[in-house]
Design an enzyme around this catalytic site. Structure first.
Site, PDB file in Angstrom:
ATOM      1  N   HIS A 172      33.975  46.625  36.666  1.00 24.87           N
ATOM      2  CA  HIS A 172      34.009  46.961  35.249  1.00 24.87           C
ATOM      3  C   HIS A 172      32.586  46.926  34.682  1.00 24.87           C
ATOM      4  O   HIS A 172      31.862  45.956  34.899  1.00 24.87           O
ATOM      5  CB  HIS A 172      34.857  45.957  34.464  1.00 24.87           C
ATOM      6  CG  HIS A 172      36.213  45.729  35.046  1.00 24.87           C
ATOM      7  ND1 HIS A 172      36.882  44.523  34.912  1.00 24.87           N
ATOM      8  CD2 HIS A 172      37.037  46.529  35.767  1.00 24.87           C
ATOM      9  CE1 HIS A 172      38.059  44.596  35.517  1.00 24.87           C
ATOM     10  NE2 HIS A 172      38.164  45.802  36.058  1.00 24.87           N
ATOM     11  N   TYR A 198      31.312  33.653  31.964  1.00 19.50           N
ATOM     12  CA  TYR A 198      30.302  34.592  31.494  1.00 19.50           C
ATOM     13  C   TYR A 198      30.145  34.515  29.979  1.00 19.50           C
ATOM     14  O   TYR A 198      31.105  34.416  29.231  1.00 19.50           O
ATOM     15  CB  TYR A 198      30.581  36.025  31.945  1.00 19.50           C
ATOM     16  CG  TYR A 198      31.997  36.524  31.831  1.00 19.50           C
ATOM     17  CD1 TYR A 198      32.366  37.394  30.820  1.00 19.50           C
ATOM     18  CD2 TYR A 198      32.967  36.143  32.766  1.00 19.50           C
ATOM     19  CE1 TYR A 198      33.655  37.872  30.723  1.00 19.50           C
ATOM     20  CE2 TYR A 198      34.263  36.622  32.678  1.00 19.50           C
ATOM     21  CZ  TYR A 198      34.606  37.483  31.655  1.00 19.50           C
ATOM     22  OH  TYR A 198      35.893  37.955  31.559  1.00 19.50           O
TER      23      TYR A 198
END
Length: 480
Positions: A70, A133
């Protein structure tokens, strides 16, 4: 096994902007501790100060869990809280590195900065792996992503565990092959003041790619109280502010003073706030009028500002506002000539009509053509020059306005002796309206921008080229 006590260090990956970091992990019999994100230390090593706004964790039960590929329209700082992964990153941005691949094993002692548009994927190599993240934009269901199939033969990612033997979502399996991927376009660039002389030159220089947007006063009102919500500013990477109030003499009137400060200072402060909050690079065009012109020799970028009149004061205030943006270029120029009313056209018109003008000869500087300013701005942006203030004018020897007028007369086959040089005070002695004070010395030192590899055109040669190309001789303004 997590490696302990590695020094903080960065490693380039071959994909522009994708940077791998070693993280110090301190362990004992109780477990371990690390600074997963330490802005001061990491930016000192060159990590972009990307302004994270959201922290996400992906927990994976089993070995072999595989996710991706992605690419999102934001930057990410990726690390592992516990466990270990095999990571794969593919550049899905427009450009020469489209399709480039980087792979690495990541454990708690490693992290990687993933820039906008680089595809992210991983496969867990240990049970109970937590993949974390930080991102610098808020997730939205309307956000446009770019995807690549995990099994694409073109990029040929060497997955440690065959994809046939691991957990993958049906959605990830359905992503397109590289040949069918639409590359992620760059962040948008917005040129403000697009209908003015410099704005038109910027359009000619940058072109009309999909990520370029041009706005005049009708498309974007910089004085609006709704400016902060006028665009989805997170989609923009660069704002070039070519809008300004430039009526130097009218700025000395009551209404002109208000208008000059609104356009040259208040609007710039609003843009600066937007740029700083959204990580946007702000390019702001400044003027020699921030100086009083009393200094001998050329002004460097770090010279003290001492504006004489309202126009110069409002431009100086705008410079100070623009300088608050972490990523800024303040481009200081002088004696601008572009496509529209200007001094050169005025002199052509006077020469053709048989009028012998008085022209000031005690203001010294160099002409700057708008196409050269546009070229310089593009150079700074594409060359990723250090942020800051840059003088950008024509090169070569200094001249007076009277010298330039004589060159225009001569180029048109007219006697240059028809131009009479006069002092600024003499020129404006009979003025019936407001007159702004002018700097007598408008010379700007070009060493800093030349050090970046930019070569300013010789101003006299540029004038000759401009005249040889043919320029209408109607209209015009007096020198400023």
């Amino acid at each position: 096994m997590t490696a302990f006590s590695k020094p903080l260090a960065r490693h380039e990956t071959g994909i522009p902007g994708l940077v791998l970091f070693d993280l110090p992990v301190h362990g004992d019999n109780r477990g371990w501790f690390k600074e997963n994100w330490q802005r001061e230390k990491m930016t000192a090593l060159g990590l972009p100060d990307f302004g994270p706004v959201q922290n996400n964790i992906s927990f994976n039960d089993a070995v072999g869990t595989t996710r991706g590929i992605h690419a999102e329209p934001w930057d990410k700082w990726v690390s592992v809280a516990t466990g270990r992964i095999f990571g794969a990153w593919v550049d899905l941005r427009e450009g020469p590195t489209f399709g480039a691949v980087f792979t690495a094993e990541i454990d708690p002692s490693t992290a990687i900065f993933v820039p906008r548009g680089v595809g992210n994927a991983y496969q867990t190599l240990a049970p109970d792996t937590a993949y974390t993240y930080l991102v610098n934009d808020h997730w939205s269901p309307t956000t446009a992503y770019t995807f690549l199939n995990l099994a694409d033969e073109t990029v040929a990612i060497p997955w440690p565990i065959p994809l046939a033997d691991v957990e993958i979502s049906a959605k990830d399996l359905a992503h397109p092959r590289l040949a069918d991927v639409t590359p992620m376009a760059p962040p948008k660039t917005l040129v403000i003041g697009a209908n003015g002389q410099l704005g038109r030159a910027l359009r000619a220089e940058f072109g009309d790619a999909a990520h370029l947007e041009y706005a005049g006063r009708d498309e974007l009102d910089l004085t609006s109280s709704h400016l902060a919500t006028a665009r989805r500013w997170r989609d923009y990477g660069t704002i070039v502010n070519a809008a300004a109030y430039t009526a130097v003499d009218l700025a000395e009137t009551v209404q002109g003073r208000e208008d000059a400060w609104a356009a040259n200072a208040t609007a710039v402060a609003a843009l600066a706030r937007i740029a700083a909050e959204n990580g946007i690079t702000l390019v702001h065009v400044s003027s020699d009028y921030v100086f009083d012109g009393t200094q001998p020799g050329a002004y460097r970028e770090d010279a003290g500002i001492r504006p004489l009149g309202v126009y110069g004061q409002s431009k100086a205030a705008g410079d100070l506002a623009a300088a608050t943006v972490p990523q800024h270029y303040i481009v200081r120029t002088s004696w601008v000539i572009g496509d529209g009313k200007n001094f050169v056209r005025t002199m052509q018109s006077l020469a053709a009509r048989g009028i012998d003008p008085n022209v000031v000869d005690d203001q010294i500087g160099r002409l700057t053509f708008t196409d050269d300013i546009a070229r310089g701005i593009r150079h700074l942006l594409e060359g990723r020059a250090p942020f800051g203030v840059y003088n950008l004018t024509g090169g070569g020897a200094p001249t007076s306005w009277a010298d330039i007028a004589r060159a225009v007369f001569a180029a048109g086959g007219h006697d240059p002796a028809r131009v009479t040089g006069v002092s600024t005070d003499e020129y404006f002695a009979a003025a019936t309206g407001p007159v702004a004070p002018r700097p007598r010395n408008s010379m700007l030192d070009l060493a800093k921008i030349e050090a970046t590899g930019f070569a300013p055109r010789d101003a006299a040669a540029a004038l000759r080229d401009h005249l040889a190309a043919g320029s209408p001789v109607t209209g015009g303004t007096e020198p400023s």
